[in-house]
Write a protein that holds these residues in place. Sequence first.
Motif, mmCIF file in Angstrom:
data_model
loop_
_atom_site.group_PDB
_atom_site.id
_atom_site.type_symbol
_atom_site.label_atom_id
_atom_site.label_comp_id
_atom_site.label_asym_id
_atom_site.label_seq_id
_atom_site.Cartn_x
_atom_site.Cartn_y
_atom_site.Cartn_z
ATOM 1 N N LEU A 85 -4.559 9.128 -28.173
ATOM 2 C CA LEU A 85 -3.404 9.985 -28.432
ATOM 3 C C LEU A 85 -2.392 9.789 -27.311
ATOM 4 O O LEU A 85 -2.695 10.050 -26.143
ATOM 5 C CB LEU A 85 -3.834 11.447 -28.504
ATOM 6 N N VAL A 86 -1.204 9.334 -27.673
ATOM 7 C CA VAL A 86 -0.125 9.127 -26.694
ATOM 8 C C VAL A 86 0.981 10.135 -26.983
ATOM 9 O O VAL A 86 1.577 10.105 -28.066
ATOM 10 C CB VAL A 86 0.415 7.690 -26.736
ATOM 11 N N LEU A 87 1.238 10.995 -26.036
ATOM 12 C CA LEU A 87 2.215 12.077 -26.186
ATOM 13 C C LEU A 87 3.527 11.658 -25.533
ATOM 14 O O LEU A 87 3.729 11.843 -24.329
ATOM 15 C CB LEU A 87 1.671 13.350 -25.535
ATOM 16 N N CYS A 88 4.403 11.086 -26.355
ATOM 17 C CA CYS A 88 5.666 10.568 -25.845
ATOM 18 C C CYS A 88 6.869 11.371 -26.344
ATOM 19 O O CYS A 88 7.961 11.263 -25.795
ATOM 20 C CB CYS A 88 5.811 9.095 -26.244
ATOM 21 N N ALA A 89 6.701 12.153 -27.387
ATOM 22 C CA ALA A 89 7.821 12.892 -27.968
ATOM 23 C C ALA A 89 8.407 13.861 -26.949
ATOM 24 O O ALA A 89 7.682 14.601 -26.291
ATOM 25 C CB ALA A 89 7.367 13.654 -29.208
ATOM 26 N N ALA A 90 9.721 13.847 -26.828
ATOM 27 C CA ALA A 90 10.401 14.755 -25.906
ATOM 28 C C ALA A 90 11.870 14.837 -26.282
ATOM 29 O O ALA A 90 12.431 13.891 -26.852
ATOM 30 C CB ALA A 90 10.252 14.280 -24.464
ATOM 31 N N ILE A 91 12.452 15.950 -25.957
ATOM 32 C CA ILE A 91 13.881 16.128 -26.171
ATOM 33 C C ILE A 91 14.492 16.682 -24.888
ATOM 34 O O ILE A 91 13.891 17.511 -24.211
ATOM 35 C CB ILE A 91 14.162 17.069 -27.369
ATOM 36 N N GLN A 92 15.666 16.171 -24.542
ATOM 37 C CA GLN A 92 16.393 16.635 -23.367
ATOM 38 C C GLN A 92 17.659 17.361 -23.814
ATOM 39 O O GLN A 92 18.382 16.854 -24.667
ATOM 40 C CB GLN A 92 16.823 15.460 -22.478
ATOM 41 N N VAL A 93 17.902 18.523 -23.232
ATOM 42 C CA VAL A 93 19.170 19.221 -23.426
ATOM 43 C C VAL A 93 19.783 19.385 -22.045
ATOM 44 O O VAL A 93 19.261 20.123 -21.205
ATOM 45 C CB VAL A 93 18.987 20.584 -24.106
ATOM 46 N N GLU A 94 20.863 18.669 -21.807
ATOM 47 C CA GLU A 94 21.488 18.698 -20.488
ATOM 48 C C GLU A 94 22.500 19.834 -20.419
ATOM 49 O O GLU A 94 23.464 19.866 -21.190
ATOM 50 C CB GLU A 94 22.165 17.359 -20.201
ATOM 51 N N GLU A 95 22.281 20.760 -19.507
ATOM 52 C CA GLU A 95 23.173 21.907 -19.346
ATOM 53 C C GLU A 95 22.881 22.586 -18.012
ATOM 54 O O GLU A 95 21.809 22.406 -17.436
ATOM 55 C CB GLU A 95 22.998 22.914 -20.493
ATOM 56 N N GLU A 96 23.830 23.345 -17.527
ATOM 57 C CA GLU A 96 23.616 24.088 -16.291
ATOM 58 C C GLU A 96 22.517 25.134 -16.504
ATOM 59 O O GLU A 96 22.401 25.718 -17.577
ATOM 60 C CB GLU A 96 24.910 24.782 -15.860
ATOM 61 N N TRP A 97 21.730 25.376 -15.473
ATOM 62 C CA TRP A 97 20.582 26.265 -15.621
ATOM 63 C C TRP A 97 20.991 27.659 -16.085
ATOM 64 O O TRP A 97 20.290 28.277 -16.893
ATOM 65 C CB TRP A 97 19.802 26.354 -14.313
#
Length: 247
Positions: A85-97
């Motif tokens: 099992l390779v867990l590669c799925a990811a999403i980035q949301v770039e924004e100020e904290w």
Amino acid sequence: MRLDGRRALLTGASRGIGAAIAAALAGAGARVAVNAAEAQAEETRALAATLPGAVAVPLDLGSTGSGARLAHLAEQALGGPTDILVLCAAIQVEEEWHAAEAADMDLQWSINLREALTLTQAIVPGMAERRWGRVLGVSSVQALRPHPRMMVYAALKAALANALRNLAKQVAAQGVTANLISPGAIDTPRNAATLADPAMRARVLGRIPAGRLGTAEDCAGAALFLCSDAAAYVTGADIPVDGGMAL
């Protein structure tokens, strides 16, 4: 590092690092199920068509229970239980904290961590019963050096690393390993826009002792090792694939 007879499921694998790892595992003899979001279904099927014995299993991981559903679909598509099992799925949301919105947090939580954990819950017990299994998480250099505009993404990568180290300790005696790779600045479609800026590219390269950007294939080599019998005595490790960037 042959994987003949093994079945592998990779999430987030339609392009970039995930696609390169899928190609490496398939090239070593594994039968591979390639997963990505349904919006990338055509791309996912095109990749699977280029790999010997591979199958595409498009499914979004943004909803509760989707990880367990993916585990079931992969077993059907592969003709048997998952060994790798390779867990590669990811999403980035770039924004100020301080401007991070709840909906963005929830989506990243679901894809980057929660459904990765439901996948392990669905698949790893079977690995333990068969006394062989490999779980590989694709983390990020951001788990240790977080980007100021990606607080949630970086925190979830750190959480995934913690979870897999926890898992590693609990299933080691059953022949199952759980490891991570942490890519640095990799020249992939996700990073293309940022790295297209000459000034930004120069700043990034200035932080890499190796003096070059990484490739998806650099990550795939480390992944193949960790998924093979050659790494049977390696578990709980987090291998940086970053040209020394974390140093």
